[in-house]
Design an enzyme around this catalytic site. Structure first.
Site, PDB file in Angstrom:
ATOM      1  N   ASP A  85      22.579   9.091  -2.195  1.00 62.34           N
ATOM      2  CA  ASP A  85      23.917   9.373  -1.921  1.00 62.34           C
ATOM      3  C   ASP A  85      24.253   7.602  -1.205  1.00 62.34           C
ATOM      4  OD1 ASP A  85      26.882  10.068  -1.939  1.00 62.34           O
ATOM      5  OD2 ASP A  85      25.765  11.709  -0.738  1.00 62.34           O
ATOM      6  N   HIS A  86      25.317   7.288  -1.084  1.00 65.09           N
ATOM      7  CA  HIS A  86      25.757   6.445  -0.595  1.00 65.09           C
ATOM      8  C   HIS A  86      24.805   5.160   0.013  1.00 65.09           C
ATOM      9  CE1 HIS A  86      29.900   7.748   0.151  1.00 65.09           C
ATOM     10  NE2 HIS A  86      29.388   9.366   0.962  1.00 65.09           N
ATOM     11  N   HIS A 214      34.171  12.206  -3.573  1.00 60.89           N
ATOM     12  CA  HIS A 214      33.157  12.639  -2.874  1.00 60.89           C
ATOM     13  C   HIS A 214      34.453  13.391  -1.974  1.00 60.89           C
ATOM     14  CE1 HIS A 214      29.702   9.287  -2.730  1.00 60.89           C
ATOM     15  NE2 HIS A 214      30.677   9.309  -3.627  1.00 60.89           N
ATOM     16  N   GLY A 215      33.664  13.486  -0.895  1.00 65.13           N
ATOM     17  CA  GLY A 215      34.346  14.349  -0.042  1.00 65.13           C
ATOM     18  C   GLY A 215      34.835  15.945  -0.442  1.00 65.13           C
ATOM     19  N   SER A 217      34.506  19.162  -0.137  1.00 64.28           N
ATOM     20  CA  SER A 217      33.815  20.241   0.529  1.00 64.28           C
ATOM     21  C   SER A 217      35.375  20.863   0.014  1.00 64.28           C
ATOM     22  CB  SER A 217      33.267  19.876   2.003  1.00 64.28           C
ATOM     23  OG  SER A 217      31.991  20.367   1.577  1.00 64.28           O
ATOM     24  N   ASP A 260      28.706  18.515   0.441  1.00 65.93           N
ATOM     25  CA  ASP A 260      27.537  18.605   1.647  1.00 65.93           C
ATOM     26  C   ASP A 260      28.178  19.163   2.406  1.00 65.93           C
ATOM     27  OD1 ASP A 260      25.260  18.128   3.165  1.00 65.93           O
ATOM     28  OD2 ASP A 260      25.859  16.179   3.934  1.00 65.93           O
TER      29      ASP A 260
HETATM   30  P1  13P Z   1      31.952  16.290   1.923  1.00 60.97           P
HETATM   31  O1  13P Z   1      31.787  16.519   3.780  1.00 60.97           O
HETATM   32  O2  13P Z   1      33.140  16.575   2.048  1.00 60.97           O
HETATM   33  O3  13P Z   1      31.052  17.574   1.430  1.00 60.97           O
HETATM   34  O4  13P Z   1      31.400  15.078   0.940  1.00 60.97           O
HETATM   35  C1  13P Z   1      29.884  15.201   0.765  1.00 60.97           C
HETATM   36  C2  13P Z   1      29.496  13.698   0.387  1.00 60.97           C
HETATM   37  O5  13P Z   1      31.045  13.411  -0.528  1.00 60.97           O
HETATM   38  C3  13P Z   1      28.074  13.351   0.307  1.00 60.97           C
HETATM   39  O6  13P Z   1      28.824  12.495  -0.527  1.00 60.97           O
HETATM   40  O1  G3H Z   2      28.212  11.596   2.382  1.00 61.56           O
HETATM   41  C1  G3H Z   2      27.482  12.259   3.523  1.00 61.56           C
HETATM   42  C2  G3H Z   2      26.833  12.926   3.183  1.00 61.56           C
HETATM   43  O2  G3H Z   2      27.712  14.141   3.704  1.00 61.56           O
HETATM   44  C3  G3H Z   2      25.451  12.955   3.801  1.00 61.56           C
HETATM   45  O3  G3H Z   2      25.489  13.357   5.007  1.00 61.56           O
HETATM   46  O4  G3H Z   2      24.636  10.682   5.917  1.00 61.56           O
HETATM   47  O5  G3H Z   2      24.337  13.102   7.386  1.00 61.56           O
HETATM   48  O6  G3H Z   2      23.043  13.139   5.483  1.00 61.56           O
HETATM   49  P1  G3H Z   2      24.589  12.361   5.882  1.00 61.56           P
HETATM   50 ZN    ZN Z   3      30.076  10.693   0.066  1.00 64.47          ZN
END
Ligand code: 13P
Ligand code: G3H
Ligand code: ZN
Length: 320
Positions: A85-86, A214-215, A217, A260
């Site tokens: 991720d990222h 993404h994002g 939640s 997440d």
């Molecule tokens: P949330 O913060 O909305 O859960 O998004 C998670 C995310 O995009 C992880 O890459």
């Molecule tokens: O987009 C970010 C995810 O929620 C992961 O978060 O980098 O704190 O593990 P983190």
């Molecule tokens: Zn993300």
């Protein structure tokens, strides 16, 4: 023991495109991993395990790999992708080299358009030679991701015209598009809705291209209320994506939905309530057990909203 059914995100997206979305859940430890597998088996859903750079540092990248391999042995029916991720360029290469990840995200969205294309293309060339799918990002979400903080003023929605050029020139397999969401618990002020018009325009211009949200939640009010009642001080205005918008987004080409923060809220609520109600306790296993069960139920609920629940056997046929 046969090897676990780890597939590429590309394989999952081929089945899901235009119909439902696959849940992409971040994990950092064994409890999250077990809860995730349990919840996906309960709901008969394929899934994507996401590992951030932060997670790779927190638990050690080798530990996470061992946790996932062991979870897969515990739940041999599971079908999932292992995704970075990222990622930055260096971390993408490290994951590709590991032979364990089936998918990576190169996030160069903070770079110029040309630089984003150049970096993404380099990663695509290396990943594809190893049979690994690549997600790339165009546009910028607000909030915090990894070490980069983007304030709402600098967040910008994906330009559909640019998306066409970006996909063609970078060769990425899926596109993380900015359509109004942001990372973390504070996503919307006032009106709360995804930019469906941007999504529709991207889908029309790039038919068949899997889009990633993404994002995503939903930051349930009830979860925030219970955390605060158990001693937390989260801003009660915290607000996320309406879960009822997941499926309409999926019908417009969103095949991967990243979640997440909501899982972190489950963890926080379970542990705050447990230690509030059992002030003489110091064993972390009783709340850990509650968390695994509750996290599993939470995942099963999310998969229901994403439309991935009940699709496991269809996916198994498609990937075998
Ligand atoms: P949330 O913060 O909305 O859960 O998004 C998670 C995310 O995009 C992880 O890459
Ligand atoms: O987009 C970010 C995810 O929620 C992961 O978060 O980098 O704190 O593990 P983190
Ligand atoms: Zn993300």
């Amino acid at each position: 023991m046969s090897s676990p059914t780890i597939v590429t995100t590309d394989q999952l997206f081929k089945v899901a495109y235009g119909k439902f979305a696959i849940g992409a859940y971040n994990i950092n430890n064994a409890e999250q991993s077990i809860g995730l597998f349990q919840g996906c088996m309960q709901s008969q859903a394929p899934f994507i395990i996401q590992i951030s750079k932060g997670a790779r540092k927190y638990t050690d990248k080798r530990m996470l790999e061992a946790i996932i391999r062991t979870s897969a042995e515990m739940f041999p029916e599971a079908i999932f992708a292992v995704h970075l991720d990222h990622g930055d360029e260096e971390t993408c290469y490290d994951c590709i080299k590991s032979g364990f990840y089936s998918s990576v995200m190169i996030d160069a969205s903070h770079e110029s358009f040309e630089e984003n294309i150049a970096i993404t293309k380099r990663v695509v060339d290396v990943a594809h030679a190893a049979g690994i799918s690549v997600e790339a990002e165009l546009g910028m979400l607000g909030g915090v991701e990894e070490d980069i903080e983007v304030d709402e003023g600098n967040a910008c929605l994906t330009n559909p015209e640019e998306a066409v050029e970006f996909i063609a020139r970078s060769g990425c397999d899926s596109l993380a598009a900015a359509i109004g969401t942001s990372h973390g618990a504070y996503k919307f002020q006032g009106a709360q809705s995804l930019h469906f018009e941007v999504l529709e325009s991207i889908m029309n211009k790039t038919p068949g291209m899997p889009i990633v949200m993404h994002g995503s939640s939903s930051v349930p009010k009830e979860e925030v209320r219970r955390i605060n009642e158990a001693g937390g001080t989260l801003d009660p205005s915290a607000c996320g994506v309406n879960e009822e918008e997941y499926l309409p987004a999926a019908k417009l080409g969103v095949t991967k939905i990243n979640i997440d923060t909501d899982g972190r809220l489950v963890w926080t609520r379970v542990h705050r309530e447990f230690f509030r109600d059992n002030t003489d306790q110091f064993d972390f296993r009783p709340p850990g057990k509650i968390f695994m069960k509750e996290y599993g139920d939470f995942i099963a609920h999310k998969n229901g909203k994403l439309g991935s629940a009940g699709t496991l056997e269809t996916v198994r046929k498609a990937v075998s």
